[in-house]
Write a protein that holds these residues in place. Sequence first.
Motif, PDB file in Angstrom:
ATOM      1  N   VAL A  20       7.581  -5.269 -25.749  1.00 42.35           N
ATOM      2  CA  VAL A  20       8.965  -5.507 -25.308  1.00 42.35           C
ATOM      3  C   VAL A  20       9.470  -6.812 -25.902  1.00 42.35           C
ATOM      4  O   VAL A  20      10.627  -6.906 -26.353  1.00 42.35           O
ATOM      5  CB  VAL A  20       9.028  -5.511 -23.773  1.00 42.35           C
ATOM      6  N   TRP A  23      10.419  -6.225 -29.377  1.00 43.75           N
ATOM      7  CA  TRP A  23      11.682  -5.469 -29.425  1.00 43.75           C
ATOM      8  C   TRP A  23      12.881  -6.398 -29.195  1.00 43.75           C
ATOM      9  O   TRP A  23      13.891  -6.301 -29.902  1.00 43.75           O
ATOM     10  CB  TRP A  23      11.645  -4.377 -28.363  1.00 43.75           C
ATOM     11  N   LEU A  26      13.453  -8.308 -32.315  1.00 42.99           N
ATOM     12  CA  LEU A  26      14.062  -7.471 -33.357  1.00 42.99           C
ATOM     13  C   LEU A  26      15.551  -7.293 -33.104  1.00 42.99           C
ATOM     14  O   LEU A  26      16.368  -7.361 -34.038  1.00 42.99           O
ATOM     15  CB  LEU A  26      13.374  -6.102 -33.398  1.00 42.99           C
ATOM     16  N   CYS A  27      15.924  -7.090 -31.839  1.00 40.18           N
ATOM     17  CA  CYS A  27      17.349  -6.943 -31.519  1.00 40.18           C
ATOM     18  C   CYS A  27      18.094  -8.243 -31.803  1.00 40.18           C
ATOM     19  O   CYS A  27      19.197  -8.230 -32.366  1.00 40.18           O
ATOM     20  CB  CYS A  27      17.520  -6.542 -30.054  1.00 40.18           C
ATOM     21  N   THR A  30      18.642  -8.587 -35.421  1.00 42.89           N
ATOM     22  CA  THR A  30      19.686  -7.670 -35.903  1.00 42.89           C
ATOM     23  C   THR A  30      21.064  -8.244 -35.631  1.00 42.89           C
ATOM     24  O   THR A  30      21.947  -8.223 -36.501  1.00 42.89           O
ATOM     25  CB  THR A  30      19.529  -6.305 -35.220  1.00 42.89           C
ATOM     26  N   VAL A  31      21.262  -8.793 -34.414  1.00 39.86           N
ATOM     27  CA  VAL A  31      22.542  -9.440 -34.105  1.00 39.86           C
ATOM     28  C   VAL A  31      22.756 -10.617 -35.044  1.00 39.86           C
ATOM     29  O   VAL A  31      23.860 -10.838 -35.564  1.00 39.86           O
ATOM     30  CB  VAL A  31      22.566  -9.882 -32.629  1.00 39.86           C
ATOM     31  N   THR A  33      21.628 -11.070 -38.132  1.00 40.40           N
ATOM     32  CA  THR A  33      21.991 -10.688 -39.500  1.00 40.40           C
ATOM     33  C   THR A  33      23.410 -10.143 -39.535  1.00 40.40           C
ATOM     34  O   THR A  33      24.155 -10.349 -40.507  1.00 40.40           O
ATOM     35  CB  THR A  33      20.968  -9.683 -40.073  1.00 40.40           C
ATOM     36  N   LEU A  34      23.826  -9.488 -38.444  1.00 44.46           N
ATOM     37  CA  LEU A  34      25.210  -8.988 -38.384  1.00 44.46           C
ATOM     38  C   LEU A  34      26.193 -10.154 -38.381  1.00 44.46           C
ATOM     39  O   LEU A  34      27.177 -10.162 -39.129  1.00 44.46           O
ATOM     40  CB  LEU A  34      25.372  -8.131 -37.131  1.00 44.46           C
ATOM     41  N   ALA A  54      15.755  -9.525 -42.821  1.00 41.98           N
ATOM     42  CA  ALA A  54      15.124  -8.207 -42.892  1.00 41.98           C
ATOM     43  C   ALA A  54      13.613  -8.349 -43.058  1.00 41.98           C
ATOM     44  O   ALA A  54      12.834  -7.610 -42.438  1.00 41.98           O
ATOM     45  CB  ALA A  54      15.711  -7.401 -44.056  1.00 41.98           C
ATOM     46  N   LYS A  57      12.100  -9.230 -39.737  1.00 44.06           N
ATOM     47  CA  LYS A  57      12.018  -8.061 -38.861  1.00 44.06           C
ATOM     48  C   LYS A  57      10.883  -7.137 -39.316  1.00 44.06           C
ATOM     49  O   LYS A  57      10.108  -6.629 -38.479  1.00 44.06           O
ATOM     50  CB  LYS A  57      13.350  -7.296 -38.892  1.00 44.06           C
TER      51      LYS A  57
ATOM     52  N   PHE B  77      19.807  -0.390 -34.050  1.00 47.46           N
ATOM     53  CA  PHE B  77      19.302  -0.554 -32.678  1.00 47.46           C
ATOM     54  C   PHE B  77      18.586   0.707 -32.207  1.00 47.46           C
ATOM     55  O   PHE B  77      17.560   0.628 -31.523  1.00 47.46           O
ATOM     56  CB  PHE B  77      20.453  -0.914 -31.731  1.00 47.46           C
ATOM     57  N   LEU B  84       9.956   0.951 -30.401  1.00 43.15           N
ATOM     58  CA  LEU B  84       9.373   0.381 -29.183  1.00 43.15           C
ATOM     59  C   LEU B  84       8.772   1.485 -28.314  1.00 43.15           C
ATOM     60  O   LEU B  84       7.635   1.356 -27.833  1.00 43.15           O
ATOM     61  CB  LEU B  84      10.438  -0.387 -28.395  1.00 43.15           C
ATOM     62  N   ILE B 207      15.175  -0.991 -41.898  1.00 39.87           N
ATOM     63  CA  ILE B 207      15.442  -2.425 -41.728  1.00 39.87           C
ATOM     64  C   ILE B 207      15.947  -3.031 -43.035  1.00 39.87           C
ATOM     65  O   ILE B 207      16.779  -3.932 -43.034  1.00 39.87           O
ATOM     66  CB  ILE B 207      14.171  -3.131 -41.219  1.00 39.87           C
ATOM     67  N   LEU B 215      25.765  -4.475 -45.015  1.00 38.72           N
ATOM     68  CA  LEU B 215      26.120  -5.866 -44.723  1.00 38.72           C
ATOM     69  C   LEU B 215      26.498  -6.700 -45.931  1.00 38.72           C
ATOM     70  O   LEU B 215      27.217  -7.673 -45.783  1.00 38.72           O
ATOM     71  CB  LEU B 215      24.950  -6.571 -44.021  1.00 38.72           C
TER      72      LEU B 215
END
Lengths: 143, 216
Positions: A20, A23, A26-27, A30-31, A33-34, A54, A57, B77, B84, B207, B215
């Motif tokens: 967890v 995870w 990773l989330c 991702t935010v 890199t966005l 990337a 991750k 996501f 996971l 990924i 992007l």
Amino acid sequence: MPNGEHQTALEPHHGAGRYVAVWVALCALTVGTLLASRLSLGPPWHLLVALAIAAAKAGLVALFFMHLWDQPGVNRLVFATSLVFVALLIGLVLLDSATRFPLANPPNERTLRFEPPSFETHVQPGEREQGEPGAIGRPPARE
Amino acid sequence: MPELTARAAPPLAHHFVDMRQQTEAARLGMWLFLASEVLLFTGLFTAYSIYRYLYAGVFEEASRKGVELWAGTTNTFVLITSSLTVALAIHFARLGRGKLAAALLGVSLLLGCAFLGIKAIEYANHFHEGQLPGKFYTFAEVQGPGASMFFTLYFIMTGLHGLHVIAGMTVLAVMAVRAWREEFGPEHYAPIEIAGLYWHLVDLIWIFLYPLLYLI
């Protein structure tokens, strides 16, 4: 731990909490890199930042979800070797493209803006003293 | 764990000394296969690198105007979360909780379906807008050399990745059934772990596809 009674437990078995945590990381990445892509960094940096995130991750997935962290041995070597070949293939092919004479690449943004070379640009260094400038590399004149 | 004691002895092939050796051999074989998968996609990433080097401006414009950022981000996501649930499924399969593992794999399958559904919406949009490879390219907003090449690479890379998603979902479905039947336990879990490795590789490739296509 239910598998404590078995003597053949292969390696330390970590709790579910670690997955967890990975995870969540990773989330978050991702935010990240966005958001970084919306910053409009300079031409080399937006690509480098995106690829670095990337890679981070991918490292988390390979090390923890794919258990390379827990499982020492040849699996790591196999994966690392494949990454070496990735770097070789992409790196050398890009070096080739980047070091070509522009017109040897297929028509693209730069070559389409390319001024037709004047006669003088074909003169090789030191060639002028030999009497016939621009002869090297030019097809033989047809009569 | 009542199932643990009721479970039959794990299958050990006669040419292996013990379960540990069998599991390690299975893992090594899978990693070798994954290395070949990495190199398969590297060919496409190399093609992408060359054309991005040649058409940097057009690629950026096509990525900004031609693909849906929300779709790519949502799919990232979705795939991370499915990874996971697969990792947790392996974790619980090793603890002998096969029913829970099967349920988690079921969640992964649903997330895989969601990924493919979002991808299908994207593909439908691209077909509608004429963002297609080669001579079929009719997207007016991004023109110039290289514009159709971006979508050629886009379709090949996401298409091959999509095929891998479908293959991975098939494998996960088989593993969900086997986990539901309580086939896995602390000693015998190599099949579900190896199926998980494949799914994580699919995630790994996405990924890198996400920043490069959505992007840049």
